[in-house]
Scaffold this motif. Sequence first.
Motif, PDB file in Angstrom:
ATOM      1  N   ARG A 112      38.621  49.101  43.034  1.00 27.00           N
ATOM      2  CA  ARG A 112      39.515  50.174  42.584  1.00 27.00           C
ATOM      3  C   ARG A 112      39.416  50.352  41.073  1.00 27.00           C
ATOM      4  N   PHE A 113      39.372  49.223  40.339  1.00 22.72           N
ATOM      5  CA  PHE A 113      39.256  49.293  38.876  1.00 22.72           C
ATOM      6  C   PHE A 113      37.915  49.915  38.460  1.00 22.72           C
ATOM      7  N   VAL A 114      36.848  49.571  39.192  1.00 28.04           N
ATOM      8  CA  VAL A 114      35.521  50.121  38.855  1.00 28.04           C
ATOM      9  C   VAL A 114      35.520  51.639  39.047  1.00 28.04           C
ATOM     10  N   LYS A 115      36.219  52.096  40.117  1.00 31.13           N
ATOM     11  CA  LYS A 115      36.231  53.530  40.404  1.00 31.13           C
ATOM     12  C   LYS A 115      37.073  54.327  39.410  1.00 31.13           C
ATOM     13  N   ARG A 116      38.104  53.678  38.842  1.00 29.73           N
ATOM     14  CA  ARG A 116      38.994  54.405  37.931  1.00 29.73           C
ATOM     15  C   ARG A 116      38.243  54.817  36.668  1.00 29.73           C
ATOM     16  N   ASP A 117      38.383  56.099  36.291  1.00 32.67           N
ATOM     17  CA  ASP A 117      37.623  56.545  35.120  1.00 32.67           C
ATOM     18  C   ASP A 117      38.376  56.332  33.805  1.00 32.67           C
ATOM     19  N   ILE A 137      39.298  53.286  32.877  1.00 30.59           N
ATOM     20  CA  ILE A 137      39.098  51.875  32.516  1.00 30.59           C
ATOM     21  C   ILE A 137      37.681  51.676  31.963  1.00 30.59           C
ATOM     22  N   ASP A 138      37.596  51.031  30.798  1.00 29.92           N
ATOM     23  CA  ASP A 138      36.282  50.802  30.167  1.00 29.92           C
ATOM     24  C   ASP A 138      35.827  49.353  30.248  1.00 29.92           C
ATOM     25  N   ILE A 139      36.812  48.441  30.256  1.00 27.88           N
ATOM     26  CA  ILE A 139      36.471  47.006  30.312  1.00 27.88           C
ATOM     27  C   ILE A 139      37.316  46.343  31.405  1.00 27.88           C
ATOM     28  N   ILE A 140      36.654  45.578  32.260  1.00 25.54           N
ATOM     29  CA  ILE A 140      37.384  44.809  33.275  1.00 25.54           C
ATOM     30  C   ILE A 140      37.214  43.326  32.942  1.00 25.54           C
ATOM     31  N   LEU A 141      38.334  42.658  32.684  1.00 26.35           N
ATOM     32  CA  LEU A 141      38.280  41.225  32.416  1.00 26.35           C
ATOM     33  C   LEU A 141      38.587  40.491  33.714  1.00 26.35           C
ATOM     34  N   ILE A 142      37.813  39.499  34.027  1.00 28.31           N
ATOM     35  CA  ILE A 142      38.071  38.727  35.243  1.00 28.31           C
ATOM     36  C   ILE A 142      37.816  37.256  34.947  1.00 28.31           C
ATOM     37  N   ASN A 143      38.723  36.403  35.379  1.00 25.89           N
ATOM     38  CA  ASN A 143      38.524  34.958  35.182  1.00 25.89           C
ATOM     39  C   ASN A 143      37.277  34.533  35.935  1.00 25.89           C
ATOM     40  N   GLN A 144      36.502  33.636  35.311  1.00 24.07           N
ATOM     41  CA  GLN A 144      35.221  33.258  35.917  1.00 24.07           C
ATOM     42  C   GLN A 144      35.393  32.602  37.290  1.00 24.07           C
ATOM     43  N   ASN A 145      36.457  31.784  37.460  1.00 23.17           N
ATOM     44  CA  ASN A 145      36.654  31.146  38.770  1.00 23.17           C
ATOM     45  C   ASN A 145      37.003  32.176  39.847  1.00 23.17           C
ATOM     46  N   ILE A 146      37.654  33.267  39.460  1.00 24.82           N
ATOM     47  CA  ILE A 146      37.967  34.332  40.422  1.00 24.82           C
ATOM     48  C   ILE A 146      36.704  35.157  40.694  1.00 24.82           C
ATOM     49  N   ALA A 147      35.913  35.359  39.625  1.00 26.83           N
ATOM     50  CA  ALA A 147      34.648  36.105  39.777  1.00 26.83           C
ATOM     51  C   ALA A 147      33.730  35.395  40.772  1.00 26.83           C
ATOM     52  N   GLU A 148      33.791  34.054  40.765  1.00 29.24           N
ATOM     53  CA  GLU A 148      32.978  33.272  41.717  1.00 29.24           C
ATOM     54  C   GLU A 148      33.329  33.608  43.163  1.00 29.24           C
ATOM     55  N   MET A 149      34.618  33.925  43.388  1.00 28.54           N
ATOM     56  CA  MET A 149      35.075  34.231  44.754  1.00 28.54           C
ATOM     57  C   MET A 149      34.556  35.585  45.231  1.00 28.54           C
ATOM     58  N   ARG A 193      51.791  55.110  39.374  1.00 25.25           N
ATOM     59  CA  ARG A 193      52.327  53.745  39.574  1.00 25.25           C
ATOM     60  C   ARG A 193      51.231  52.732  39.880  1.00 25.25           C
ATOM     61  N   HIS A 194      50.064  52.949  39.303  1.00 25.14           N
ATOM     62  CA  HIS A 194      48.986  51.982  39.499  1.00 25.14           C
ATOM     63  C   HIS A 194      48.870  51.102  38.257  1.00 25.14           C
ATOM     64  N   PRO A 195      49.083  49.792  38.394  1.00 24.46           N
ATOM     65  CA  PRO A 195      48.922  48.920  37.224  1.00 24.46           C
ATOM     66  C   PRO A 195      47.435  48.669  36.942  1.00 24.46           C
ATOM     67  N   ASN A 196      47.126  48.231  35.725  1.00 23.84           N
ATOM     68  CA  ASN A 196      45.717  47.920  35.406  1.00 23.84           C
ATOM     69  C   ASN A 196      45.513  46.408  35.351  1.00 23.84           C
ATOM     70  N   PHE A 197      46.366  45.671  36.067  1.00 26.33           N
ATOM     71  CA  PHE A 197      46.211  44.216  36.072  1.00 26.33           C
ATOM     72  C   PHE A 197      46.517  43.679  37.468  1.00 26.33           C
ATOM     73  N   MET A 198      45.976  42.517  37.739  1.00 25.99           N
ATOM     74  CA  MET A 198      46.261  41.870  39.014  1.00 25.99           C
ATOM     75  C   MET A 198      46.367  40.360  38.788  1.00 25.99           C
TER      76      MET A 198
END
Lengths: 132, 164
Positions: A58-63, A65-77, A36-41
């Motif tokens: 958590r996404f980085v640790k999951r084996d 997942i190959d690509i993590i997309l993150i909005n740039q404004n969220i990445a800034e945070m 029950r773990h989603p791959n989106f937030m």
Amino acid sequence: MALQAAVKGKLISVIGDEDTCVGFLLGGIGEINKNRHPNFMVVDKNTPVSEIEECFKRFVKRDDIDIILINQNIAEMVRHVIDSHTSPVPAVLEIPSKDHPYDASKDSILRRAKGMFNPEDLSMFGAENYNA
Amino acid sequence: MTLTDTGDETTEINMNRVCDLLDKTLINQLHLMEEKMRCELNIESSINSGSIHLAKSRYIMGQNAVSIARLPVESSPEFSASTVCEITEVDNMKQFRVVENDAENTVNPLHWFGVLVPQNLHKAKSIFQNTINFVAECANIQMRLLENMANMDMLNEYKKTLKS
């Protein structure tokens, strides 16, 4: 056979605002696995930064997942967490959103790539002649 | 010619080779950076046009009909992604490739938003599917950039040892 196919392909996950998540999930990248773990937030203005950090880690640790997309404004945070991730897989891709256009000067990878051009390296191209 | 002279000559030849390689890697780095920016701009325009279609669907169906309220949550039944990526090796280089998942428990994401959805939502779906291809392209460029950076680091280290 189905199991083999499931093992072969890996997921693209997304951390983003409402439209980014709805859009990419419409595109078919969303998944809820057997734990029950989603791959989106979905991040809104009330989402605490600590929650985004935890989700990213958590996404980085999951084996799976190959690509993590993150909005740039969220990445800034959560810049410090993103900068500390240096391995090529999973690839962390900073993407623009509807409200925040892409800014190359903020992109983690491009800043690192730009950092390679130190004055000593550029001197072989005669960079000192272009200081004015 | 003494033995020291031969050694110096070899070092100089090696140094020239390293410098040549560094030049090439540096130029390649600039090309890759430009390519990445171009790719990000493609993603941006694609997301923008997809968002317009989402907004149009929202206008037709109502504010909450196309929102996170319709997305699956942790308590929703398990399902698999219909689009996944795999790493393939082309010319000794790892590359991401977008593939359709042939698992049985995939779902049609359009059904989260209703049975009869407006045409705009279908359009938004196809635009975002296309965006996923841009994403894979961008991830490939990023991977090559990282590889290039590692190569440059290595060459710089070697250059330092030649200098000393």
